[in-house]
Design a protein around this motif. Structure first.
Motif, short mmCIF file in Angstrom:
data_model
loop_
_atom_site.label_atom_id
_atom_site.label_comp_id
_atom_site.label_asym_id
_atom_site.label_seq_id
_atom_site.Cartn_x
_atom_site.Cartn_y
_atom_site.Cartn_z
N VAL A 22 0.88 -1.17 0.00
CA VAL A 22 0.00 0.00 0.00
C VAL A 22 0.91 1.21 0.00
O VAL A 22 1.78 1.35 0.86
N ASN A 51 1.53 5.39 -0.35
CA ASN A 51 1.01 6.75 -0.33
C ASN A 51 2.14 7.71 0.00
O ASN A 51 3.26 7.30 0.30
N ALA A 108 1.00 9.72 5.62
CA ALA A 108 0.19 8.70 6.28
C ALA A 108 -1.27 8.81 5.84
O ALA A 108 -2.15 8.24 6.45
N THR A 136 -4.36 7.93 4.35
CA THR A 136 -4.86 6.65 3.90
C THR A 136 -5.77 6.76 2.68
O THR A 136 -5.83 5.88 1.85
N GLU A 137 -6.50 7.88 2.60
CA GLU A 137 -7.55 7.92 1.58
C GLU A 137 -7.01 7.96 0.16
O GLU A 137 -7.70 7.59 -0.77
N ARG A 188 -3.05 0.46 -3.62
CA ARG A 188 -2.40 -0.83 -3.47
C ARG A 188 -1.82 -1.14 -4.83
O ARG A 188 -2.50 -1.03 -5.84
N ARG A 202 5.69 6.43 1.28
CA ARG A 202 5.51 5.35 2.24
C ARG A 202 5.02 4.10 1.52
O ARG A 202 4.10 4.14 0.72
N ASN A 261 3.59 0.59 2.70
CA ASN A 261 3.05 0.03 3.93
C ASN A 261 3.44 0.95 5.08
O ASN A 261 3.05 2.10 5.09
N THR A 262 4.31 0.47 5.99
CA THR A 262 4.67 1.34 7.10
C THR A 262 6.08 1.91 6.98
O THR A 262 6.54 2.62 7.85
N ASN A 318 4.39 -14.30 3.26
CA ASN A 318 4.65 -13.27 4.26
C ASN A 318 5.66 -13.69 5.31
O ASN A 318 5.99 -12.92 6.20
N ILE A 347 -12.99 -1.33 -26.38
CA ILE A 347 -13.55 -2.61 -25.95
C ILE A 347 -12.64 -3.23 -24.89
O ILE A 347 -13.10 -3.74 -23.87
N TYR A 396 -13.07 -1.46 -21.67
CA TYR A 396 -14.36 -1.82 -21.11
C TYR A 396 -14.28 -3.23 -20.52
O TYR A 396 -14.74 -3.48 -19.41
N ALA A 397 -13.63 -4.12 -21.27
CA ALA A 397 -13.57 -5.53 -20.86
C ALA A 397 -12.79 -5.70 -19.55
O ALA A 397 -13.09 -6.57 -18.76
N ASP A 441 -12.74 -3.48 -17.30
CA ASP A 441 -13.42 -2.58 -16.37
C ASP A 441 -12.54 -1.39 -15.98
O ASP A 441 -12.48 -0.99 -14.83
N TYR A 442 -11.81 -0.87 -16.96
CA TYR A 442 -11.00 0.33 -16.76
C TYR A 442 -9.96 0.18 -15.65
O TYR A 442 -9.65 1.13 -14.95
#
Lengths: 452, 233, 401
Positions: A107, A109, A112, A114-115, A119, A177, A179-180, A244, A393, A396-397, A399-400
């Motif tokens: 993740v 950003n 910090a 989050t919004e 990912r 960042r 993750n952390t 992990n 197409i 679209y296929a 889903d962008y």
């Protein structure tokens, strides 16, 4: 004579414009579809870094146990174990250089916050990667090989992500960042217009990585290993945890999960392959490589050709498009024949008045070539829209989930493809017109002149 | 001008062989005006086609203007037709979508003449037939007689030595037919050899000489009065 | 109508006839194969979902901070969501309708060679059925008392979807029966049967879209994070999407990988295939159109060529319908030969394509259907110029050309 025939041919096309248009249109529609799929197929088998792709090889060896499924295709070869990767890199062959990679995700950003986090897939690789595959850079560059060893927290990001996270400024030296953790940007790649993501063996069209981090950092921070671990039965269960966890067990295991690429100078492939064999033999003493020795060392060209050749959708589409084009040509030629037959009388008169057969042939070849060229022009225009349609197409296929700009270059005509389309149009039209032309030039002079 | 020796033409279909022409011997001198008559299916058209180098023949020799045409290839025949022969057809055979000028120009085009010379000759030919003022008209805008005169202009534009006319008046009423005949005679007087196929005895009699074809054979050559006059003169 | 003069006429224009025959054959081959591909792609396409997918929101949060507790976050999320106006029912779940690709097997015995039945196992709370508005068909539904929150503990009871129950126990009720969730272990008792809902693409591909199993289980960890299904009051899901998302953002250490209505998940499930099939169908339609135009063009050419002949026939007493019949018969002969040849070309091509697709695409019934349709189109394409032919005046003969 050329000029006279040219004007005759032109007049003939103008004579029944509706019929001519129908003829040109059918050819154009057929050619348009054909060129559309040719373009898609062209890019699907487009080979990256062509000036050296012949000398860059993916090294794979079958380390699996005897019970594993037999290998029928090079793409079924397992990835490489950590042990083998390390052993090979630590026993250098003069002239041969390596790079490795595996997939992770995180993740990401800027702060910090989050919004706005995304990912994203992350490619874990080494300093050699950017040199070997000539990743283009907008700002900065790859990291040093010391950074690999020391595990520096540095990152290379794509132009698109640089726009998103930093508003497009030169972000080298800034931090982001993952993750952390906090990582320093060392380079921003330019749009890397490789059609397939070949370097991690997914060969996916599009979806080139937006983030690259050094192996040393990935190991130190134990970021997830987003890989299919090709393990022996004894470790099959553990492989779900390798993503992990259990680093130490993983690197001592018989699980293949890393890509090993080697740049091998011209003419040294055989030598390198026997080097590999000589490496595997003593490994067998240690209870490894229980199967018959199988290694596949394929260069980028061989891999792309193989993968592109197995694209069912494109192959199928190509087959349909070829037949479609054939029908269009037949259709056009029916109309052309009809037009020609209408003119048997005229031809027989011209022959009686002393026109040589070759002159008549010239006149009609000219007409056919004109139709071919017109069909080519209209066909390329149709292909342009066809490709635009296929791009949409595709978007679209999926889903962008990919942006238009990241794959638009795979749906673009270039001079080569346009030239090819014209050549195809003219050549095919000529070939199918051979019979009508042959027929019309063989009309006996004056044979049609008796009847009123 | 035109000499046939033992010329035979046989049509073969799967079932039958037809002798369209049998051992024709014929000599037409330069400057003659010859009419060819005979019933339908007698071989008139075959004779005309062979004389006009439109068809090949199996046996015998045919000398056109002193040159044996037997065994010439298609290109040589095309060139000979283009340079030495002018054709006039019963149904005119003008190209409907081309103006008169371009119709008359067709044979000259295939001779590869310069634009200037073509213009000169076409204009001259159209003047000869009296249609110079209509050069840019389309054939459909003309009467049948006028159309045939255009066809004649086309035939003479290349100044051929030899004119072949196939029922030139067949589609015309008698007044127009007379005009066309007058024109042909005028052309003949200027030295062009003319062979005219017809079924009209009255017209045939206006020629110097009449050849009758019957069942593929040139059975009779009858000099008519005018021809003898010319001869004796 | 005599066939012989038509055959003779065809013999005279051999090339044109051959051209048409080949064109029809190739068109048939392309069209049938395109349709075969489309049908195989669209198999099981756009099936009923079984749930009010317009009103359900799916949220997929993902933790990046592994020090945070997933279980605590789930509890907080559920509490906050239930307090939110507009939310009718919510459940955390291991999988989402339309997007469940982790297909597993279920067995009827514990033997090693037990027959495998494909299914998707959903874990969720006692609100799962209510959230998806699935009807209880038989037995009983899970209640709070059935819930398992401890990951060490195993479920001993399951519910089956209607299709799953029918598949496993075709002849009798499923209630009270035992099934095994993995080979040789995990026997569980069936306590209830609920209405069908679409699972996802994998089972859909096998034609087993609705085979699912439900467990009353809510045990989440960093290794298995939940998704959330949230049913909103009808019609407000779209507008409340961001509000729902902001509820999830109140929890730290994670981000939202996805939040969307199930309707969109459904669209995504079908769209890849749908657009592909559509492409091929459009190509076919264009081709049929082109061929029809070609046939109309050539027939109209033949009509022009034969004006005189047609006029003569009319003068000799042929009716308009005779002329029409003549052209239609001629076209039908050509079409028939073309279609037979087309069948051969189609077979060859289908064989090739089936090799590429690894799936048998051939469907003779479909071929015959397409052939008849194509024939009908050919007849229309012939009819238009043939009508013109029929209107040729018998006076053409006397007027000359």
């Amino acid at each position: 004579m050329l000029q006279y025939n040219f004007s005759l041919a032109l007049n003939s096309l103008k004579e029944r414009p509706g019929l001519t248009f129908l003829m040109v249109l059918t050819i154009a529609v057929g050619l348009g579809l054909f060129t559309t799929i040719q373009t898609i197929s062209y890019y699907s088998s487009d080979i990256p870094i062509q000036h050296k792709s012949q000398n860059i090889y993916l090294v794979t060896m079958d380390h699996r146990e005897t019970s594993a499924d037999p290998i029928e295709r090079p793409t079924q070869m397992p990835d490489t174990t950590y042990k083998d990767v390390m052993n090979l890199i630590n026993a250098p062959v003069p002239g041969v250089s390596y790079t490795i990679n595996w997939n992770s995700y995180g993740v990401i950003n800027r702060d910090a916050d989050t919004e706005t986090a995304v990912r994203s897939e992350i490619l874990v690789t080494d300093a050699a990667f950017f040199n070997m595959f000539e990743t283009p850079f907008l700002y900065g560059g790859g990291w040093s090989s010391e950074a690999d060893e020391k595990g520096d927290a540095v990152i290379v990001i794509s132009r698109a992500m640089n726009d998103r996270l930093f508003g497009g400024i030169d972000s080298v030296g800034q931090t982001i960042r993952v993750n952390t953790d906090t990582l320093t940007v060392v380079g921003v790649t330019k749009d890397w217009n490789i059609t397939r993501r070949f370097y991690d063996r997914t060969y996916a069209p599009g979806y080139i990585h937006d983030f690259f981090v050094p192996t040393g950092y990935a190991i130190n921070s134990d970021i997830p290993r987003n890989e299919n671990f090709d393990c022996w039965e004894t470790e099959k269960e553990a492989r779900f945890e390798f993503e992990n966890d259990k680093w130490t067990q993983l690197i001592n295991s018989e699980c293949g999960w890393m890509r090993l690429w080697a740049a091998i100078p011209e003419g040294q492939l055989e030598g390198y392959e026997s080097h590999l064999m000589r490496y595997i033999d003593p490994q067998k003493q240690l209870g490894r490589f229980p199967r018959d020795i199988k290694i596949v060392v394929d260069n980028i060209n061989e891999q792309i050709e193989f993968v592109a050749g197995r694209n069912g959708y494109i192959n199928m589409f190509q087959m349909i498009a070829q037949l479609f084009f054939a029908v269009c040509l037949l259709n056009a030629i029916g109309i052309m024949l009809a037009k020609f037959i209408r003119r048997t009388k005229e031809v027989s008169l011209r022959r009686a008045l002393g026109a040589r057969k070759s002159v008549i042939i010239q006149q009609y070849v000219m007409e056919v070539v004109m139709v071919g060229i017109l069909g080519g022009i209209l066909g390329v225009i149709i292909a342009y829209f066809g490709l635009w349609g296929m791009l949409n197409i595709r978007l679209y296929a999926v889903d962008y989930t990919i942006t238009a700009e990241s794959i638009a270059h795979q749906y673009q005509l270039n001079p080569l493809l346009i030239g090819q389309a014209f050549l195809t149009s003219v050549a095919c039209t000529l070939v199918v017109s051979l019979y009508p032309i042959w027929r019309i030039c063989n009309i006996p002079p004056a044979s049609q002149l008796k009847s009123a | 001008m035109l000499k046939m020796e033992n010329v035979s033409k046989i049509f073969r279909t799967e079932l039958i062989e037809t002798h369209a022409l049998r051992k024709v011997d014929l000599h037409i001198k330069a400057g003659e005006f010859v009419s060819v008559t005979g019933p339908s299916g007698s071989g008139k058209t075959t004779f005309l086609n062979i004389a006009g180098l439109l068809e090949t023949f199996e046996e015998g020799d045919y000398y056109l203007d002193g040159q044996n045409v037997k065994g010439l290839n298609d290109n040589q025949l095309s060139d000979l037709r283009n340079q030495k022969i002018g054709f006039i057809f019963q149904s005119f055979n003008l190209l409907a979508d081309l103006p008169l000028f371009q119709n008359v120009e067709v044979p000259l085009r295939y001779r590869g003449m310069s634009a200037k010379e073509r213009k000169q000759r076409v204009e001259h030919a159209l003047e000869t037939v009296g249609l110079a003022s209509r050069m840019q008209h389309l054939p459909t805008q003309l009467s049948g007689g006028q159309q045939q005169r255009v066809a004649i202009a086309r035939a003479i534009a290349g100044e051929p030595k030899f004119l072949l006319a196939d029922e030139p008046t067949g589609n015309l009423d008698s007044l127009m037919a007379q005009q066309v005949m007058d024109l042909l005679e005028k052309i003949n007087e200027q030295g062009t050899t003319i062979v005219m196929v017809t079924h009209d005895d009255q017209l045939a009699r206006r020629a110097h000489r009449n050849i009758q074809i019957f069942d593929g054979q040139v059975s009779d050559m009858e000099m008519n009065a005018t021809a003898e006059l010319v001869k004796s003169a | 109508m005599e066939i012989k003069p038509i055959l003779l006429a065809l013999k005279r224009s051999k090339f044109l006839a051959a051209l048409l025959v080949i064109q029809i054959a190739f068109t048939m081959a392309v069209v049938s194969n395109s349709v075969f591909i489309s049908v195989s792609t669209l198999k099981e396409w756009n099936l009923p979902s079984g749930i009010p997918h317009d009103d359900i929101i799916r949220v997929t949060p993902r933790f990046y901070d592994r020090s945070k507790s997933v279980t605590a976050a789930v509890n907080n999320d559920l509490k906050r969501l239930q307090e939110m106006p507009g939310v009718l029912s919510v459940t955390p779940t291991s999988g989402s309708p339309f997007a469940s690709e982790n297909v597993t097997e279920v067995y009827l015995t514990s033997e090693e060679e037990a027959q495998e039945y494909q299914t998707v196992i959903y874990d969720g709370t006692e609100h799962f059925l209510n959230t998806l508005q699935l009807e209880l068909l038989e037995g009983r539904a899970f209640t709070a008392a059935d819930m398992i929150y401890d990951s060490e503990e195993k479920n001993s009871e399951v519910m089956l979807s209607e299709d799953m129950a029918k598949k496993l126990f075709p002849d009798s009720t499923a209630i009270g029966k035992t099934v095994w969730l993995s080979k040789g272990s995990d026997p569980v008792q069936v306590v209830g049967v609920y209405g069908n809902f679409m699972t996802g693409e994998t089972l859909n591909y096998y034609g087993k879209s609705y085979q699912s199993i439900l467990r009353a289980r809510s045990t989440w960890s960093h290794e298995q994070e939940p998704q959330y299904l949230i049913r909103m009051e009808p019609g407000i899901a779209e507008s409340k999407l961001e509000d729902v998302a902001s509820v999830f953002y109140q929890e730290q250490g994670r981000y939202l990988s996805q939040y969307e209505r199930l309707k969109r998940v459904q669209k995504r499930m079908y769209d890849g295939r749908g657009s592909r099939a559509l492409t091929f169908l459009v190509i076919s339609a264009v081709l049929v159109f082109i061929t029809a135009f070609g046939i109309a063009g050539l027939t109209s050419f033949q009509v022009n060529q034969r004006r005189k002949q047609i006029g003569t026939r009319r003068a000799l007493g042929a009716r308009k319908s005779d002329i029409l019949k003549y052209f239609l018969t001629e076209n039908s002969i050509i079409s028939l030969v073309g279609l037979v040849l087309g069948l051969i070309v189609t077979l060859v091509m289908t064989f090739e394509l089936s090799n590429i697709e690894q799936e048998n695409l051939l469907d003779i019934g479909l071929f015959i259907g397409i052939a008849l349709l194509f024939w009908a189109i050919n007849i229309i394409a012939t009819l238009v110029p043939a009508m013109r032919a029929a209107n040729i005046s018998p006076a053409t003969v006397t007027r000359g050309a």
